[in-house]
Design an enzyme around this catalytic site. Structure first.
Site, PDB file in Angstrom:
ATOM      1  N   ASN A  15      -2.908   2.487  -3.043  1.00 61.10           N
ATOM      2  CA  ASN A  15      -2.486   3.880  -3.331  1.00 61.10           C
ATOM      3  C   ASN A  15      -1.532   4.428  -2.264  1.00 61.10           C
ATOM      4  OD1 ASN A  15      -4.047   7.154  -3.861  1.00 61.10           O
ATOM      5  ND2 ASN A  15      -2.333   6.263  -4.937  1.00 61.10           N
ATOM      6  N   ARG A  18       2.809   1.467  -4.733  1.00 56.87           N
ATOM      7  CA  ARG A  18       3.203   1.455  -6.154  1.00 56.87           C
ATOM      8  C   ARG A  18       2.690   2.642  -6.947  1.00 56.87           C
ATOM      9  NH1 ARG A  18       0.834  -4.276  -7.297  1.00 56.87           N
ATOM     10  NH2 ARG A  18      -0.556  -3.434  -5.689  1.00 56.87           N
ATOM     11  N   ASP A 126       3.986  -6.144  -5.855  1.00 53.08           N
ATOM     12  CA  ASP A 126       3.571  -5.401  -4.667  1.00 53.08           C
ATOM     13  C   ASP A 126       4.648  -5.518  -3.587  1.00 53.08           C
ATOM     14  OD1 ASP A 126       2.349  -4.290  -2.497  1.00 53.08           O
ATOM     15  OD2 ASP A 126       0.481  -5.448  -2.675  1.00 53.08           O
TER      16      ASP A 126
HETATM   17  P1  4NP Z   1      -0.066  -0.722  -3.072  1.00 52.53           P
HETATM   18  O1  4NP Z   1       0.386  -1.676  -1.878  1.00 52.53           O
HETATM   19  O2  4NP Z   1      -1.266  -1.366  -3.711  1.00 52.53           O
HETATM   20  O3  4NP Z   1       1.135  -0.737  -3.951  1.00 52.53           O
HETATM   21  O4  4NP Z   1      -0.353   0.614  -2.457  1.00 52.53           O
HETATM   22  C1  4NP Z   1      -0.492  -2.144  -0.903  1.00 52.53           C
HETATM   23  C2  4NP Z   1      -0.794  -1.351   0.164  1.00 52.53           C
HETATM   24  C3  4NP Z   1      -1.644  -1.819   1.148  1.00 52.53           C
HETATM   25  C4  4NP Z   1      -2.194  -3.076   1.040  1.00 52.53           C
HETATM   26  C5  4NP Z   1      -1.897  -3.862  -0.043  1.00 52.53           C
HETATM   27  C6  4NP Z   1      -1.041  -3.388  -1.019  1.00 52.53           C
HETATM   28  N1  4NP Z   1      -3.047  -3.557   2.060  1.00 52.53           N
HETATM   29  O5  4NP Z   1      -3.497  -4.701   1.968  1.00 52.53           O
HETATM   30  O6  4NP Z   1      -3.333  -2.837   3.018  1.00 52.53           O
END
Ligand code: 4NP
Length: 155
Positions: A15, A18, A126
């Site tokens: 969060n 994306r 991602d």
């Molecule tokens: P999101 O991206 O799922 O698009 O917000 C990520 C943000 C942090 C992490 C992985 C994906 N993380 O592993 O900390």
């Protein structure tokens, strides 16, 4: 959940990349289409709860006309399945997690890109561990998904 207007929740892992961008793109597309909808975003993970979006996500949103610096990450919870009419996952892994959490009478689930012709079943990649340019690709994908979702909700 008010019965008179759609309520949409976008869900990714953290969060901070994306799903806040999907929320922002949906706000812009809904405003353009004069669609009244409630919108929010959340993560299946809680590692970044309380944090603002990744600075690269903030930057791409700003370049595209929306300030997301005030957004704060949170983890999806049981009440979300009743507060929202529809939950759009950013990828298949997060969709799988949501399917496990969803009560029988809970919000409809799909992938954000499902309504886009030719992209059914596809994930929004991602961008977290990649180069800054990945965030422009994310913006393009979430905008496309949001536009088609708005179109479907207007129909
Ligand atoms: P999101 O991206 O799922 O698009 O917000 C990520 C943000 C942090 C992490 C992985 C994906 N993380 O592993 O900390």
């Amino acid at each position: 959940m008010p019965a008179d207007k759609p309520a949409i929740l976008f869900v990714c892992l953290g969060n901070i990349c994306r799903s806040p961008l999907a929320e922002a793109a949906f706000r812009l597309e809904a405003e353009r289409a004069d669609l009244e909808a409630a919108v929010d975003s959340a993560g299946t993970g809680a590692w970044h709860a309380g944090e603002p979006p990744d600075r690269r996500a903030q930057a791409v949103a700003r370049r595209n006309g929306i300030d997301i610096s005030g957004y704060r990450a949170r983890q999806v919870d049981a009440a979300d399945f009743h507060r929202f009419s529809h939950i759009g996952a950013l990828d298949g892994d997060n969709l799988t997690v949501l399917r496990r959490l969803r009560p029988r009478d809970g919000a409809a689930l799909s992938l954000l890109l499902d309504p886009v012709p030719g992209r059914r079943g596809e994930a929004v990649a991602d961008p977290y561990y990649g180069a800054d340019a990945g965030f422009d690709a994310t913006w393009a994908d979430v905008t496309l998904g949001a536009r088609h979702l708005v179109r479907a909700l207007k129909a």
